[in-house]
Design an enzyme around this catalytic site. Sequence first.
Site, PDB file in Angstrom:
ATOM      1  N   ASP A  19       0.829  -1.197   0.000  1.00 18.83           N
ATOM      2  CA  ASP A  19       0.000   0.000   0.000  1.00 18.83           C
ATOM      3  C   ASP A  19       0.868   1.255   0.000  1.00 18.83           C
ATOM      4  O   ASP A  19       0.599   2.214  -0.736  1.00 18.83           O
ATOM      5  CB  ASP A  19      -0.918  -0.020   1.225  1.00 18.83           C
ATOM      6  N   GLU A  29      -2.135  -5.187  -3.503  1.00 16.06           N
ATOM      7  CA  GLU A  29      -1.172  -4.535  -2.608  1.00 16.06           C
ATOM      8  C   GLU A  29      -0.169  -5.550  -2.074  1.00 16.06           C
ATOM      9  O   GLU A  29       1.013  -5.236  -1.913  1.00 16.06           O
ATOM     10  CB  GLU A  29      -1.925  -3.850  -1.464  1.00 16.06           C
TER      11      GLU A  29
END
Length: 243
Positions: free
Chosen positions: A52, A123
């Site tokens: 992320d 992610e």
Amino acid sequence: MSDLTAAETVEQIEAILEYVFQDKSLLVEAFTHSSAADDRRNSNERMEFLGDAVLAVVICQALFEKFPRLLEGDLTKMKSALVSRGSCAKVTRAMGLHSFLKVGKGMASSRSLPRSIVAGLLEGIIGAVYLDGGFAAAQTFILMAFGPMLEKTQVEDPQGNYKSMLQQHAQEKFGVTPVYSLLDEKGPDHNKCFETGVVVDERHFPSAWGITKKEAEQKAAFNALVELGVVEADSDDSDGDAA
């Protein structure tokens, strides 16, 4: 994903990612959901956390370089849209990566995976690529995966942002808010065009015509930004003073 350790499956995933892992165990971990792990620390949750952050940096840099004239507020909005759960899930599904995710028996029986899990997978993959090949490898993968979205943002973004750009510039430089005024309108009710002017800190800028009041205001804002040196005069919208 029935057998993450199978060489064929790994090769299929690497072909989609356009990246070959040196440490295959990182790939296995990236595609293992917590519901299928004996220990949550062996799932992709930690990689999701890392990915992320890497995704945000890469997208921010890409936007920063592509839009040298946009202010922080507009860049932030664009970045938020690109790294959102919805966008990440869309990229994952478009690449077909969600079909390889290893989940627990209860989730495997469901017809479709929740968006948050599909987004988290991407992610996690980014985190795994970063750990295996470093920032350059992760950046290459992200720009490949998000390329279509970045291109679309580049095409659509300048339209309709001039009022926002002018407002931010006026507030930062002069401590005031631009004031728009309708100067004239022509044509029948079903086919009117409008002339709008804008004033910033008591300074009047060239007016502009538009087929709607909103369009006229955007073009007037563009004219002001040109005179203030914020945008280039050779933009596609530089014909703002034409009726």
